[in-house]
Design a protein around this motif. Structure first.
Motif, short mmCIF file in Angstrom:
data_model
loop_
_atom_site.label_atom_id
_atom_site.label_comp_id
_atom_site.label_asym_id
_atom_site.label_seq_id
_atom_site.Cartn_x
_atom_site.Cartn_y
_atom_site.Cartn_z
N GLN A 72 49.39 51.78 23.46
CA GLN A 72 49.57 52.63 24.96
C GLN A 72 48.37 52.51 25.65
N ALA A 73 47.21 52.66 25.09
CA ALA A 73 46.10 52.68 25.67
C ALA A 73 45.52 51.18 26.44
N ALA A 74 45.97 50.36 25.73
CA ALA A 74 45.56 48.96 26.04
C ALA A 74 46.57 48.50 27.13
N ALA A 75 47.80 49.25 27.30
CA ALA A 75 48.68 48.71 28.37
C ALA A 75 48.26 49.71 29.46
N ALA A 76 47.66 50.81 29.39
CA ALA A 76 47.01 51.42 30.60
C ALA A 76 45.79 50.89 31.04
N MET A 77 44.91 50.35 30.36
CA MET A 77 43.72 49.60 30.62
C MET A 77 44.22 48.46 31.42
N HIS A 78 45.27 47.78 30.94
CA HIS A 78 45.73 46.35 31.43
C HIS A 78 46.25 46.81 33.02
N ARG A 79 47.13 47.84 32.91
CA ARG A 79 47.63 48.07 34.26
C ARG A 79 46.61 48.31 35.22
N VAL A 80 45.81 49.24 35.04
CA VAL A 80 44.57 49.47 36.10
C VAL A 80 43.80 48.12 36.41
N LEU A 81 43.53 47.45 35.48
CA LEU A 81 42.71 45.99 35.85
C LEU A 81 43.64 45.21 36.61
N ALA A 82 45.14 45.13 36.32
CA ALA A 82 45.62 44.37 37.10
C ALA A 82 45.77 45.03 38.52
N GLU A 83 45.58 46.25 38.88
CA GLU A 83 45.64 46.64 40.16
C GLU A 83 44.03 46.41 40.79
N VAL A 84 43.29 46.35 39.90
CA VAL A 84 42.02 46.27 40.62
C VAL A 84 42.11 44.94 41.09
N THR A 85 42.25 43.66 40.45
CA THR A 85 42.27 42.31 40.63
C THR A 85 43.23 42.19 41.87
N ARG A 86 44.49 42.72 42.03
CA ARG A 86 45.22 42.78 43.13
C ARG A 86 44.67 43.21 44.30
N VAL A 87 43.82 44.18 44.25
CA VAL A 87 43.15 44.65 45.48
C VAL A 87 41.99 43.81 46.05
N LEU A 88 41.40 43.13 45.08
CA LEU A 88 40.37 42.32 45.27
C LEU A 88 40.28 41.02 46.17
N ARG A 89 39.61 40.69 47.20
CA ARG A 89 39.72 39.20 47.82
C ARG A 89 39.31 38.25 46.87
N PRO A 90 39.62 37.33 47.16
CA PRO A 90 38.95 36.20 46.28
C PRO A 90 37.53 36.01 46.47
N GLY A 91 37.19 35.45 45.31
CA GLY A 91 35.44 35.20 45.26
C GLY A 91 34.69 36.63 45.17
N VAL A 92 35.17 37.74 45.17
CA VAL A 92 34.33 39.12 45.24
C VAL A 92 34.36 39.65 43.87
N CYS A 93 33.71 40.58 43.72
CA CYS A 93 33.43 41.31 42.38
C CYS A 93 34.00 42.70 42.02
N PHE A 94 34.62 42.87 40.75
CA PHE A 94 34.58 44.09 40.17
C PHE A 94 33.55 44.45 39.31
N ILE A 95 32.87 45.71 39.68
CA ILE A 95 31.75 45.91 38.90
C ILE A 95 32.07 47.35 38.06
N SER A 96 31.97 47.07 36.61
CA SER A 96 32.10 48.38 35.82
C SER A 96 30.89 48.94 35.25
N ILE A 97 30.63 50.22 35.18
CA ILE A 97 29.35 50.67 34.51
C ILE A 97 30.03 51.68 33.60
N THR A 98 29.50 51.60 32.31
CA THR A 98 29.85 52.32 31.37
C THR A 98 28.96 52.32 30.00
N PHE A 99 29.41 53.43 29.06
CA PHE A 99 28.40 53.41 27.84
C PHE A 99 29.24 52.46 27.06
#
Length: 167
Positions: free
Chosen positions: A84-111
């Protein structure tokens, strides 16, 4: 998941005057709109990170700071994340890549350390490369945090592809 962080305002003060921040809490977004009403380039929206209401390829950068950690907070074993957690993470990351223009970055800051987080990011379906850096002041008693940078349109390294297949 901007919460009540000053990060959006700090970015604005550094010259990034076109910043969109989201959070699922309507009360939080209302408070942030009021707090930073003097900054017209800051936009605030109530939104679920699992279903972004933005058009495809609408952002030059997506930045998250600890928001994805919430998806895994109830996991008891970081080595074996629930489906369930892996699927939720995948869904969010799929949304992130969808809204990104080609050639640009997704930046994640975490512990979240690379051996726990990289398998989530290293999915070929997202169509991005993956790099990370360890940050912190070097004190023995200090917590390190991690910066992950995914660039849309660049391939994953073979070792990262293998990591992504673990999930």
């Amino acid at each position: 998941g901007c919460g009540n962080s000053a990060l959006s305002h700090d970015l604005h003060e550094l010259g990034y005057t076109d910043v969109t921040s989201i959070d699922f809490s309507a009360a939080c977004i209302a408070a942030m709109r009021t707090r930073y009403a003097c900054c017209p380039g800051l936009r605030w929206a109530v939104m679920d990170i699992r279903a972004l209401a933005f058009p495809d390829a609408s952002f030059d950068v997506v930045l998250e700071k600890g928001t994805l950690d919430v998806l895994l907070v109830e996991e008891t074993d970081p080595w074996h994340v629930s489906p369930q957690a892996a699927a939720a993470m995948h869904r969010v990351l799929a949304e992130v890549t969808r809204v990104l223009r080609p050639g640009v970055c997704f930046i994640s800051i975490t512990f979240a350390q690379p051996h726990f987080r990289k398998p989530h990011y290293a999915q070929e379906a997202f169509g991005w490369s993956l790099r990370h850096a360890t940050c912190g002041d070097g004190d023995a008693g200090a917590f390190h945090y991690f910066l992950y940078v995914m660039r849309k349109g660049q391939p994953l390294e073979p070792r990262d592809v293998a990591l992504g297949r673990r999930l």
